[in-house]
Enzyme design. Structure first.
Site, PDB file in Angstrom:
ATOM      1  N   ARG A 184      20.836  58.776 -17.407  1.00 49.86           N
ATOM      2  CA  ARG A 184      20.048  58.874 -18.639  1.00 49.86           C
ATOM      3  C   ARG A 184      20.857  59.551 -19.743  1.00 49.86           C
ATOM      4  O   ARG A 184      20.971  59.072 -20.843  1.00 49.86           O
ATOM      5  CB  ARG A 184      18.821  59.730 -18.345  1.00 49.86           C
ATOM      6  CG  ARG A 184      17.519  59.114 -18.699  1.00 49.86           C
ATOM      7  CD  ARG A 184      16.378  59.992 -18.327  1.00 49.86           C
ATOM      8  NE  ARG A 184      16.802  61.165 -17.540  1.00 49.86           N
ATOM      9  CZ  ARG A 184      15.973  62.042 -17.004  1.00 49.86           C
ATOM     10  NH1 ARG A 184      14.695  61.892 -17.150  1.00 49.86           N
ATOM     11  NH2 ARG A 184      16.406  63.070 -16.314  1.00 49.86           N
ATOM     12  N   ARG A 243      16.067  57.040  -2.793  1.00 49.17           N
ATOM     13  CA  ARG A 243      14.713  56.675  -2.385  1.00 49.17           C
ATOM     14  C   ARG A 243      14.612  55.151  -2.309  1.00 49.17           C
ATOM     15  O   ARG A 243      15.151  54.442  -3.181  1.00 49.17           O
ATOM     16  CB  ARG A 243      13.670  57.175  -3.387  1.00 49.17           C
ATOM     17  CG  ARG A 243      13.379  58.666  -3.348  1.00 49.17           C
ATOM     18  CD  ARG A 243      12.671  59.092  -2.062  1.00 49.17           C
ATOM     19  NE  ARG A 243      12.370  60.513  -2.052  1.00 49.17           N
ATOM     20  CZ  ARG A 243      13.155  61.461  -1.531  1.00 49.17           C
ATOM     21  NH1 ARG A 243      14.310  61.137  -0.966  1.00 49.17           N
ATOM     22  NH2 ARG A 243      12.783  62.727  -1.537  1.00 49.17           N
ATOM     23  N   GLU A 272       8.983  53.799   5.061  1.00 51.25           N
ATOM     24  CA  GLU A 272       9.722  54.557   6.069  1.00 51.25           C
ATOM     25  C   GLU A 272       8.720  55.056   7.107  1.00 51.25           C
ATOM     26  O   GLU A 272       7.696  55.600   6.710  1.00 51.25           O
ATOM     27  CB  GLU A 272      10.445  55.748   5.436  1.00 51.25           C
ATOM     28  CG  GLU A 272      11.594  55.304   4.563  1.00 51.25           C
ATOM     29  CD  GLU A 272      12.369  56.453   3.934  1.00 51.25           C
ATOM     30  OE1 GLU A 272      12.088  57.619   4.281  1.00 51.25           O
ATOM     31  OE2 GLU A 272      13.248  56.173   3.112  1.00 51.25           O
ATOM     32  N   HIS A 291      16.826  57.880   7.075  1.00 53.22           N
ATOM     33  CA  HIS A 291      16.659  58.943   6.078  1.00 53.22           C
ATOM     34  C   HIS A 291      17.174  60.295   6.616  1.00 53.22           C
ATOM     35  O   HIS A 291      16.394  61.245   6.800  1.00 53.22           O
ATOM     36  CB  HIS A 291      15.189  59.053   5.642  1.00 53.22           C
ATOM     37  CG  HIS A 291      15.035  59.706   4.292  1.00 53.22           C
ATOM     38  ND1 HIS A 291      14.043  59.379   3.411  1.00 53.22           N
ATOM     39  CD2 HIS A 291      15.752  60.674   3.676  1.00 53.22           C
ATOM     40  CE1 HIS A 291      14.148  60.111   2.316  1.00 53.22           C
ATOM     41  NE2 HIS A 291      15.205  60.919   2.457  1.00 53.22           N
ATOM     42  N   ILE A 292      18.489  60.347   6.832  1.00 52.68           N
ATOM     43  CA  ILE A 292      19.079  61.565   7.407  1.00 52.68           C
ATOM     44  C   ILE A 292      20.088  62.222   6.467  1.00 52.68           C
ATOM     45  O   ILE A 292      20.942  62.993   6.895  1.00 52.68           O
ATOM     46  CB  ILE A 292      19.760  61.268   8.770  1.00 52.68           C
ATOM     47  CG1 ILE A 292      20.795  60.128   8.635  1.00 52.68           C
ATOM     48  CG2 ILE A 292      18.720  60.935   9.834  1.00 52.68           C
ATOM     49  CD1 ILE A 292      21.700  59.977   9.842  1.00 52.68           C
ATOM     50  N   SER A 294      20.160  64.683   4.406  1.00 52.47           N
ATOM     51  CA  SER A 294      20.342  66.144   4.396  1.00 52.47           C
ATOM     52  C   SER A 294      20.346  66.734   5.803  1.00 52.47           C
ATOM     53  O   SER A 294      20.299  67.959   5.966  1.00 52.47           O
ATOM     54  CB  SER A 294      19.223  66.792   3.569  1.00 52.47           C
ATOM     55  OG  SER A 294      17.969  66.580   4.195  1.00 52.47           O
TER      56      SER A 294
HETATM   57  O1  LIG Z   1      14.664  64.687  -1.114  1.00 48.97           O
HETATM   58  C1  LIG Z   1      15.287  65.124  -0.162  1.00 48.97           C
HETATM   59  O2  LIG Z   1      15.558  66.323  -0.030  1.00 48.97           O
HETATM   60  C2  LIG Z   1      15.758  64.216   0.916  1.00 48.97           C
HETATM   61  O3  LIG Z   1      15.434  62.917   0.681  1.00 48.97           O
HETATM   62  C3  LIG Z   1      15.274  64.667   2.278  1.00 48.97           C
HETATM   63  O4  LIG Z   1      16.016  65.776   2.603  1.00 48.97           O
END
Ligand SMILES: O=C(O)[C@H](O)CO
Length: 325
Positions: A184, A243, A272, A291-292, A294
């Protein structure tokens, strides 16, 4: 509040990393959901009645109905995530409920995972290990299991916040020829990293690798649609670790099936978990992770501590260490 009437906090999972839960245990009266995960909506609505704080995660929808169920004593909602698209921010603000999240502490882990997924996808690692295990490895072969390398490639990063920049710094060490970004606003840090701001269309048409690190918001919803995939090179590799909602998934499936783009690596999908009969699972040119981003051990502990400290500050009426403004 006296010791006999501690603040009431609801935690939506029984497996939240201990370090954060321990911080809260000392000062709050904790109620922890230990049923099926994610917590079913009806149970969530019942469990939050009268609480002062909610410790939640990305699968918990914090909407008007839930805030109504919690009632007027709710002071703070803290999510163990940097993303907050599951929280009705406007509604919380209207009620003076503070929102805590976990920016910064997961940047390195998510950038690492993004690179891992990129290499896995471009160099076809899941396919290759499958071949090795199932007899497809007949002999070393000159063109077998080949994929595009990062050296001399143009890499485009969509969303140039903390995670996008951390990805850019790491990608650069692979001797890429050009780093482009779309965001942006112009990011002053880009100069030092050596990334140039371009339009979304220019990024799509010039990049050999397109990496999505943008947050999900009304402006970014399904920005990777049929049109966007058409603008990308046929040889392009698409990576998404932000996402699933940023992608029109049917358009992506079509693009992968038709060869509009070469391959995709996804840590996030819609929905998911991704149903086992999704066409994405049938495609050899698509690598899917659950979705791993983090999910590094220390990172999750740090996220939990930050969430706990956000809650304590919210309960005590002070500025949260990481407050969504
Ligand atoms: O938004 C977040 O923090 C991740 O998608 C999940 O850890």
């Amino acid at each position: 509040m006296s010791n006999s009437e501690k603040f009431k906090v609801f935690i939506s999972r029984s497996d939240m990393p201990e370090s954060g839960v321990d911080i809260l245990k000392k000062q709050c009266d904790l109620k922890v959901w230990d049923g099926p995960m994610p917590i079913p909506k009806a149970d969530f609505l019942k469990s939050v009645q009268g609480v002062n704080g909610i410790y939640c995660c990305i699968t918990d929808k914090i909407d008007k109905e839930l805030l109504d169920a919690a009632g007027p004593e709710l002071k703070v909602v803290a999510t163990i995530s940097v993303g907050y698209d599951h929280i009705d921010v406007k509604e919380c603000k209207k009620r003076g409920i503070k929102i805590g999240y976990t920016p910064g502490v997961l940047t390195d882990a998510t950038a690492e995972l993004t690179l891992a997924l990129l290499l896995c996808t471009s160099r076809r690692l899941p396919e290759a290990t499958h071949e090795a295990r199932t007899g497809g490895w007949v002999s070393w072969a000159p063109t077998w299991m080949t994929g595009p390398g990062l050296a001399d490639a143009t890499v485009g990063i969509v969303g140039f916040g903390r995670i996008g920049q951390a990805v850019a710094k790491r990608v650069k060490s692979f001797n890429t020829s050009q780093l482009l970004y779309f965001n942006r606003s112009e990011r002053p840090e880009a100069k030092e990293i050596g990334a140039s701001k371009v339009s979304f269309d220019e990024l799509l048409s010039k990049s050999d690798f397109v990496i999505c690190c943008a947050a999900l918001a009304p402006e970014t919803k399904e920005m990777f649609n049929r049109n966007a995939f058409k603008k990308m090179k046929n040889s392009a590799v698409f990576i998404n670790t932000s996402r699933g909602g940023i992608v029109d998934q049917n358009a992506l499936i079509e693009a992968l099936q038709n060869g509009t783009i070469r391959a995709a690596g996804l840590d996030v999908t819609t929905p998911e978990p991704l149903p086992l009969d999704s066409p994405l699972f049938k495609l050899k040119n698509c690598v899917i992770l659950p979705h791993i981003g983090s999910a590094a051990i220390q990172t999750r502990s740090n996220m939990s501590e930050m969430t706990a400290n956000n809650i304590l500050a919210g309960l005590n009426g002070t500025k949260l260490p990481a407050e969504l403004d």
